[in-house]
Structure formats: structure tokens, C-alpha cells
Design a protein around this motif. Structure first.
Motif, PDB file in Angstrom:
ATOM      1  N   ARG A   8     -17.126 -10.433   4.819  1.00 51.24           N
ATOM      2  CA  ARG A   8     -16.750 -10.253   6.232  1.00 51.24           C
ATOM      3  C   ARG A   8     -16.127  -8.872   6.449  1.00 51.24           C
ATOM      4  O   ARG A   8     -16.436  -8.186   7.424  1.00 51.24           O
ATOM      5  N   LEU A   9     -15.259  -8.458   5.518  1.00 56.49           N
ATOM      6  CA  LEU A   9     -14.644  -7.137   5.641  1.00 56.49           C
ATOM      7  C   LEU A   9     -15.662  -6.029   5.386  1.00 56.49           C
ATOM      8  O   LEU A   9     -15.620  -4.975   6.020  1.00 56.49           O
ATOM      9  N   THR A  10     -16.578  -6.270   4.458  1.00 59.45           N
ATOM     10  CA  THR A  10     -17.633  -5.292   4.186  1.00 59.45           C
ATOM     11  C   THR A  10     -18.507  -5.098   5.422  1.00 59.45           C
ATOM     12  O   THR A  10     -18.886  -3.971   5.756  1.00 59.45           O
ATOM     13  N   ASP A  11     -18.822  -6.177   6.110  1.00 63.63           N
ATOM     14  CA  ASP A  11     -19.598  -6.075   7.353  1.00 63.63           C
ATOM     15  C   ASP A  11     -18.850  -5.240   8.396  1.00 63.63           C
ATOM     16  O   ASP A  11     -19.467  -4.474   9.143  1.00 63.63           O
ATOM     17  N   SER A  12     -17.522  -5.380   8.434  1.00 63.96           N
ATOM     18  CA  SER A  12     -16.717  -4.596   9.380  1.00 63.96           C
ATOM     19  C   SER A  12     -16.810  -3.105   9.068  1.00 63.96           C
ATOM     20  O   SER A  12     -16.886  -2.277   9.982  1.00 63.96           O
ATOM     21  N   LEU A  68       1.188   1.372   2.976  1.00 66.55           N
ATOM     22  CA  LEU A  68       2.206   0.691   3.772  1.00 66.55           C
ATOM     23  C   LEU A  68       1.558  -0.533   4.430  1.00 66.55           C
ATOM     24  O   LEU A  68       0.692  -0.376   5.300  1.00 66.55           O
ATOM     25  N   PRO A  69       1.936  -1.758   4.028  1.00 66.45           N
ATOM     26  CA  PRO A  69       1.267  -2.955   4.545  1.00 66.45           C
ATOM     27  C   PRO A  69       1.238  -3.058   6.065  1.00 66.45           C
ATOM     28  O   PRO A  69       0.196  -3.400   6.642  1.00 66.45           O
ATOM     29  N   ASN A  70       2.336  -2.749   6.752  1.00 70.09           N
ATOM     30  CA  ASN A  70       2.354  -2.848   8.216  1.00 70.09           C
ATOM     31  C   ASN A  70       1.382  -1.863   8.853  1.00 70.09           C
ATOM     32  O   ASN A  70       0.704  -2.187   9.833  1.00 70.09           O
ATOM     33  N   GLN A  71       1.317  -0.650   8.291  1.00 72.61           N
ATOM     34  CA  GLN A  71       0.369   0.346   8.800  1.00 72.61           C
ATOM     35  C   GLN A  71      -1.060  -0.099   8.537  1.00 72.61           C
ATOM     36  O   GLN A  71      -1.951   0.068   9.377  1.00 72.61           O
ATOM     37  N   LEU A  72      -1.290  -0.701   7.361  1.00 74.74           N
ATOM     38  CA  LEU A  72      -2.625  -1.193   7.025  1.00 74.74           C
ATOM     39  C   LEU A  72      -3.071  -2.279   7.998  1.00 74.74           C
ATOM     40  O   LEU A  72      -4.214  -2.270   8.477  1.00 74.74           O
ATOM     41  N   ILE A  73      -2.186  -3.205   8.331  1.00 74.72           N
ATOM     42  CA  ILE A  73      -2.534  -4.263   9.282  1.00 74.72           C
ATOM     43  C   ILE A  73      -2.858  -3.661  10.652  1.00 74.72           C
ATOM     44  O   ILE A  73      -3.815  -4.072  11.310  1.00 74.72           O
ATOM     45  N   THR A  74      -2.098  -2.659  11.072  1.00 71.28           N
ATOM     46  CA  THR A  74      -2.396  -1.963  12.329  1.00 71.28           C
ATOM     47  C   THR A  74      -3.779  -1.329  12.270  1.00 71.28           C
ATOM     48  O   THR A  74      -4.570  -1.439  13.217  1.00 71.28           O
ATOM     49  N   ASP A  75      -4.088  -0.678  11.146  1.00 76.85           N
ATOM     50  CA  ASP A  75      -5.403  -0.055  10.984  1.00 76.85           C
ATOM     51  C   ASP A  75      -6.508  -1.103  10.988  1.00 76.85           C
ATOM     52  O   ASP A  75      -7.574  -0.898  11.571  1.00 76.85           O
ATOM     53  N   LEU A  76      -6.264  -2.231  10.336  1.00 73.93           N
ATOM     54  CA  LEU A  76      -7.279  -3.282  10.240  1.00 73.93           C
ATOM     55  C   LEU A  76      -7.625  -3.885  11.601  1.00 73.93           C
ATOM     56  O   LEU A  76      -8.730  -4.383  11.801  1.00 73.93           O
ATOM     57  N   SER A  77      -6.686  -3.808  12.541  1.00 69.25           N
ATOM     58  CA  SER A  77      -6.964  -4.366  13.874  1.00 69.25           C
ATOM     59  C   SER A  77      -8.091  -3.621  14.577  1.00 69.25           C
ATOM     60  O   SER A  77      -8.699  -4.141  15.514  1.00 69.25           O
ATOM     61  N   GLY A  78      -8.396  -2.402  14.112  1.00 69.74           N
ATOM     62  CA  GLY A  78      -9.531  -1.663  14.661  1.00 69.74           C
ATOM     63  C   GLY A  78     -10.864  -2.099  14.067  1.00 69.74           C
ATOM     64  O   GLY A  78     -11.923  -1.734  14.569  1.00 69.74           O
ATOM     65  N   PHE A  79     -10.821  -2.862  12.980  1.00 68.21           N
ATOM     66  CA  PHE A  79     -12.033  -3.320  12.305  1.00 68.21           C
ATOM     67  C   PHE A  79     -12.271  -4.816  12.491  1.00 68.21           C
ATOM     68  O   PHE A  79     -13.401  -5.279  12.452  1.00 68.21           O
ATOM     69  N   ILE A  80     -11.192  -5.570  12.639  1.00 67.49           N
ATOM     70  CA  ILE A  80     -11.280  -7.029  12.619  1.00 67.49           C
ATOM     71  C   ILE A  80     -10.904  -7.574  13.994  1.00 67.49           C
ATOM     72  O   ILE A  80      -9.838  -7.249  14.529  1.00 67.49           O
ATOM     73  N   GLU A  82     -11.030 -11.050  14.630  1.00 60.82           N
ATOM     74  CA  GLU A  82     -10.532 -12.419  14.501  1.00 60.82           C
ATOM     75  C   GLU A  82      -9.038 -12.413  14.183  1.00 60.82           C
ATOM     76  O   GLU A  82      -8.634 -11.943  13.123  1.00 60.82           O
ATOM     77  N   PRO A  83      -8.189 -12.944  15.075  1.00 67.03           N
ATOM     78  CA  PRO A  83      -6.742 -12.962  14.832  1.00 67.03           C
ATOM     79  C   PRO A  83      -6.364 -13.723  13.557  1.00 67.03           C
ATOM     80  O   PRO A  83      -5.436 -13.314  12.851  1.00 67.03           O
ATOM     81  N   TRP A  84      -7.073 -14.811  13.239  1.00 66.77           N
ATOM     82  CA  TRP A  84      -6.732 -15.591  12.046  1.00 66.77           C
ATOM     83  C   TRP A  84      -6.907 -14.768  10.777  1.00 66.77           C
ATOM     84  O   TRP A  84      -6.124 -14.895   9.839  1.00 66.77           O
ATOM     85  N   LEU A  85      -7.926 -13.891  10.755  1.00 67.46           N
ATOM     86  CA  LEU A  85      -8.171 -13.074   9.568  1.00 67.46           C
ATOM     87  C   LEU A  85      -7.090 -12.001   9.419  1.00 67.46           C
ATOM     88  O   LEU A  85      -6.592 -11.752   8.312  1.00 67.46           O
ATOM     89  N   LEU A  86      -6.689 -11.396  10.530  1.00 67.07           N
ATOM     90  CA  LEU A  86      -5.581 -10.430  10.482  1.00 67.07           C
ATOM     91  C   LEU A  86      -4.307 -11.103  10.005  1.00 67.07           C
ATOM     92  O   LEU A  86      -3.558 -10.545   9.193  1.00 67.07           O
ATOM     93  N   HIS A  87      -4.055 -12.309  10.492  1.00 61.11           N
ATOM     94  CA  HIS A  87      -2.859 -13.058  10.085  1.00 61.11           C
ATOM     95  C   HIS A  87      -2.919 -13.368   8.586  1.00 61.11           C
ATOM     96  O   HIS A  87      -1.916 -13.218   7.879  1.00 61.11           O
ATOM     97  N   TRP A  88      -4.069 -13.798   8.102  1.00 59.48           N
ATOM     98  CA  TRP A  88      -4.203 -14.101   6.678  1.00 59.48           C
ATOM     99  C   TRP A  88      -3.950 -12.856   5.828  1.00 59.48           C
ATOM    100  O   TRP A  88      -3.231 -12.910   4.823  1.00 59.48           O
ATOM    101  N   LEU A  89      -4.535 -11.716   6.242  1.00 56.20           N
ATOM    102  CA  LEU A  89      -4.352 -10.469   5.494  1.00 56.20           C
ATOM    103  C   LEU A  89      -2.890 -10.014   5.520  1.00 56.20           C
ATOM    104  O   LEU A  89      -2.377  -9.517   4.520  1.00 56.20           O
ATOM    105  N   ALA A  90      -2.216 -10.193   6.653  1.00 55.38           N
ATOM    106  CA  ALA A  90      -0.791  -9.838   6.739  1.00 55.38           C
ATOM    107  C   ALA A  90       0.018 -10.676   5.756  1.00 55.38           C
ATOM    108  O   ALA A  90       0.916 -10.159   5.077  1.00 55.38           O
ATOM    109  N   GLN A  91      -0.293 -11.966   5.671  1.00 56.25           N
ATOM    110  CA  GLN A  91       0.403 -12.836   4.715  1.00 56.25           C
ATOM    111  C   GLN A  91       0.067 -12.455   3.278  1.00 56.25           C
ATOM    112  O   GLN A  91       0.918 -12.492   2.398  1.00 56.25           O
TER     113      GLN A  91
END
Length: 199
Positions: A8-12, A68-80, A82-91
Motif C-alpha cells: 500500500r505504501l509502495t503504491d503511494s 523525526l517521527p512527528n515530521q515523518l507523520i506530517t510528510d506521510l499525510s501527503g502520500f496516505i 486513509e486516516p487509519w493507516l496514518l494512525h497505525w504508522l504514528a503508533q
């Protein structure tokens, strides 16, 4: 779970990521990145206006450990999307701890506040997404394969001084982005090569 989410991330990456990042993209490899860079250097040198093609190869120190995990999650929001996937990655990126064992002694646990967990299928992919912001533009072209990054700039006869200044400013911009994202560049291992047509 990492293996399940990897496609899923590779597709993004294939859909939204930098097209000059050759890692984790279908149908391309490290060889394609090298061939593109060589082709661009030779093409620049075959141009009558070009006198020098400069390539700066960047080396990141402890690349995965500085994310930096928080910065990475912010960056990932431009690729992903699905909120559930962002939440899982943050955890997944937070709550890790470590301790040191020396002979029979064991230190207290301490929280790991930077870096991505290593050894799993998502580690290098997450770093690749973290560095997606570093891309071609203006006076430079950037070719990447995971954490290997090459910056190419041509220096022409008619505007040698301006080209050199623009190249330096572009490199400074990349360095500023790295500083902001806590990416450590290894100056001793980063190399600049100059190619010239001497015919």
C-alpha cells in the motif's frame, strides 16, 4: 503487519512520490538511477554551451536513526489518504524503548524519541518518504535511490559565475532542508565530482 502494509505504501510512492526516486518503484532499479545520471552528465557535456557538469554525491550519517517521527507523520499525510493507516504508522513509530546490557548489569529503559525501527520491511521505505521533499528544481536535478542522493548541475560558458552561484544556493537549500528534518550529512563521505569536455 509491516509486510501487509508495504504494498500500500509502495503504491503511494508510485502515485505521489518523486519520479527521480528509484527505490521502491515498480519497473525501475538502482541501475536505472545510475544510467539516468550518466546519460544526463554526457548530454550536458555534449551541449556546446556546457563547460562543466558538477555532481555532488550526498552521504547521510545514521540515516534511519535521525528521522523525526512527528515530521515523518506530517510528510506521510501527503502520500496516505486513509486516516487509519496514518494512525497505525504514528503508533508504530512511537513508544519504542531501549536498555543496555553489560555482562550481568542491565540499565534502566529509556524512550527512543527519534528514528524509525530498523530491520523491518518498512524502515527504508519510510526514510525514502521522509526525504521525498529533496527533489529536482531550479538549476539542479536530483537522482535518488533510497538514501543515495546525487545532485547534478551544469556550468555553462556564457553564465559561468551565475551558474556556480545558483548551484551553491541550490546545495544550500538542500542542506537547509536536511537541517530542518534532522538529517545529518557526512561531509567526509559526501563527494563532488566535476566532469569536463576536454575535446
Amino acid at each position: 503487519m509491516q509486510r501487509i502494509l508495504l504494498p500500500r505504501l509502495t503504491d503511494s510512492i508510485n502515485q505521489f512520490g518523486d519520479k527521480r526516486q528509484f527505490a521502491y518503484r515498480k519497473g525501475v532499479s538502482c541501475v536505472d538511477a545510475v544510467l539516468l545520471l550518466i546519460h544526463e552528465v554526457v548530454s550536458e557535456l555534449n551541449c556546446k554551451e556546457t563547460t562543466i557538469a558538477k555532481v555532488l554525491f550526498l552521504d547521510f550519517s545514521s540515516a534511519f536513526n535521525t528521522v523525526l517521527p512527528n515530521q515523518l507523520i506530517t510528510d506521510l499525510s501527503g502520500f496516505i489518504t486513509e486516516p487509519w493507516l496514518l494512525h497505525w504508522l504514528a503508533q508504530f513509530l512511537t513508544g519504542w524503548s531501549r536498555h543496555v546490557k553489560l555482562e550481568n548489569g542491565l540499565s534502566d529503559r529509556s524512550e527512543i524519541k527519534v528514528g524509525v525501527p530498523q530491520g523491518g520491511p518498512l524502515s527504508a521505505l519510510l526514510f525514502t518518504l521522509y526525504t521525498d521533499e529533496i527533489k529536482s528544481g531550479g538549476h539542479i536535478s536530483i537522482t535518488k535511490y533510497a538514501d543515495d542522493t546525487a545532485i547534478l548541475c551544469k556550468i555553462s560558458k556564457s553564465s559561468c559565475v551565475n551558474d556556480q552561484l545558483n548551484y551553491q544556493q541550490s546545495v544550500n537549500d538542500v542542506v537547509s532542508t536536511c537541517d530542518r528534518k534532522n538529517l545529518l550529512l557526512n561531509a567526509k563521505k559526501s563527494k563532488e565530482m566535476c566532469f569536463a569536455n576536454i575535446i
